[in-house]
Design a protein around this motif. Structure first.
Motif, PDB file in Angstrom:
ATOM      1  N   LEU A   2     -21.078 -27.444  16.672  1.00  0.00           N
ATOM      2  CA  LEU A   2     -21.021 -27.902  18.064  1.00  0.00           C
ATOM      3  C   LEU A   2     -21.430 -26.787  19.017  1.00  0.00           C
ATOM      4  O   LEU A   2     -22.200 -27.017  19.966  1.00  0.00           O
ATOM      5  CB  LEU A   2     -19.600 -28.370  18.409  1.00  0.00           C
ATOM      6  N   LYS A   3     -20.923 -25.604  18.787  1.00  0.00           N
ATOM      7  CA  LYS A   3     -21.258 -24.489  19.672  1.00  0.00           C
ATOM      8  C   LYS A   3     -22.751 -24.187  19.644  1.00  0.00           C
ATOM      9  O   LYS A   3     -23.331 -23.807  20.665  1.00  0.00           O
ATOM     10  CB  LYS A   3     -20.447 -23.249  19.275  1.00  0.00           C
ATOM     11  N   ARG A  39     -25.036 -26.373  19.402  1.00  0.00           N
ATOM     12  CA  ARG A  39     -25.750 -27.443  20.097  1.00  0.00           C
ATOM     13  C   ARG A  39     -25.489 -27.443  21.601  1.00  0.00           C
ATOM     14  O   ARG A  39     -26.200 -28.129  22.344  1.00  0.00           O
ATOM     15  CB  ARG A  39     -25.361 -28.796  19.491  1.00  0.00           C
ATOM     16  N   ILE A  81     -16.276 -24.970  25.556  1.00  0.00           N
ATOM     17  CA  ILE A  81     -15.667 -26.211  25.070  1.00  0.00           C
ATOM     18  C   ILE A  81     -14.151 -26.069  25.202  1.00  0.00           C
ATOM     19  O   ILE A  81     -13.575 -25.089  24.714  1.00  0.00           O
ATOM     20  CB  ILE A  81     -16.044 -26.491  23.603  1.00  0.00           C
ATOM     21  N   ALA A  99     -21.075 -33.389  14.257  1.00  0.00           N
ATOM     22  CA  ALA A  99     -21.565 -32.522  15.325  1.00  0.00           C
ATOM     23  C   ALA A  99     -22.823 -33.067  15.988  1.00  0.00           C
ATOM     24  O   ALA A  99     -22.951 -33.045  17.218  1.00  0.00           O
ATOM     25  CB  ALA A  99     -21.814 -31.112  14.783  1.00  0.00           C
ATOM     26  N   SER A 152     -22.697 -34.365  19.791  1.00  0.00           N
ATOM     27  CA  SER A 152     -23.526 -33.646  20.750  1.00  0.00           C
ATOM     28  C   SER A 152     -24.436 -34.589  21.517  1.00  0.00           C
ATOM     29  O   SER A 152     -24.646 -34.432  22.731  1.00  0.00           O
ATOM     30  CB  SER A 152     -24.353 -32.569  20.029  1.00  0.00           C
ATOM     31  N   CYS A 178     -22.463 -36.193  24.154  1.00  0.00           N
ATOM     32  CA  CYS A 178     -22.238 -35.245  25.244  1.00  0.00           C
ATOM     33  C   CYS A 178     -23.478 -35.129  26.132  1.00  0.00           C
ATOM     34  O   CYS A 178     -23.360 -35.058  27.371  1.00  0.00           O
ATOM     35  CB  CYS A 178     -21.873 -33.868  24.682  1.00  0.00           C
TER      36      CYS A 178
END
Length: 255
Positions: free
Chosen positions: A35-36, A38, A66, A244, A248, A251
């Motif tokens: 996640l980080k 992306r 996040i 993820a 993403s 998001c």
């Protein structure tokens, strides 16, 4: 009057991943690392994780942009309540959010509207942002009771937290759409969101600035259409939050 959408209203999009009772230390690290890589996103992003993983998640996400939170908190400050987790404990882990009144808590733990209001109130007292979940079952929807149910659920919280109501986030999650693959149409979801914002407007002049999320089988392929609605400010995401790439994409849709 219908309020403007995310971009026009100035409300920043918000997407919260609810991991539910899933994860392991290894799997969580892999997910958060992916996640980080992306991010960042225009929307605010958070994950609400099982309590045993809060320390690991806080360490992994520190400085990432996040936010993290918990999936529930006790109505009580402290005391002889074995198995419960208090709002002060969550605050100590740097939690920003805490889910209260999720349909699974209401169903499996018989939480009442007043229980949810008490949890929201104690969360606010410890500078946590309660994400207050409301929503109707399939039987209630088919009986034409959606409006009465969600208004009753939110009303308890409005009366419970008083002038602090503007500090909460609301999540509309039709119970019939959670984990079923069924999703309310964007128009159906918008109708309930507009109803809830109208109810909030009767309680606070800040209703237009409050974020109302949609939860119920939100996925990468339906997020954009949902988030384009004028009163839908992002999502409370269940199963898709464990992937993820898919999370993403959701998001990114909340811009």
């Amino acid at each position: 009057m219908v309020s403007a959408g995310i971009a026009e209203s100035g409300r920043r999009g918000l997407v919260i991943g609810n991991w539910k009772m899933n994860g392991s230390r290894v799997a969580n690290l892999d997910l958060l690392t992916a996640l980080k890589e992306r991010g960042p996103w225009v929307a605010e992003v958070a994950v609400c994780v099982p309590t045993p993983y809060l320390a690991d998640v806080a360490l992994s996400l520190q400085g990432s942009g996040i936010a993290w939170g918990a999936q529930d908190c006790s109505r009580h400050e402290s005391g002889a309540f074995t198995g419960e987790v208090s709002a002060p404990m969550l605050a100590e882990f740097g939690c920003r959010y805490v889910l209260v009144g999720h349909s699974e808590r209401r169903q499996y733990h018989r939480e009442s509207d007043n229980d949810v209001a008490d949890k929201a109130k104690i969360a606010l007292a410890h500078r946590l942002t309660p994400v207050v979940c409301v929503g109707e079952t399939l039987a209630e929807r088919e009986a034409g009771a959606t409006e009465a149910v969600v208004k009753r659920q939110l009303s308890a919280v409005i009366h419970g937290v008083g002038h602090c109501i503007a500090q909460i986030v609301v999540a509309y999650e039709p119970v019939w759409a959670i984990g079923t693959g069924r999703t309310a149409s964007p128009e159906e979801a918008q109708a309930v969101h507009a109803l809830l914002r109208g109810q909030l407007a009767a309680a606070t002049v800040h209703a237009r600035d409050m974020r109302i999320l949609y939860g119920g089988s939100v996925k990468a392929d339906n997020a954009a259409a949902l988030f384009a609605q004028p009163d839908i400010d992002g999502g409370l995401v269940g199963g898709a939050a464990l992937d993820a790439q898919g999370f993403s994409a959701i998001c990114r849709a909340a811009t």
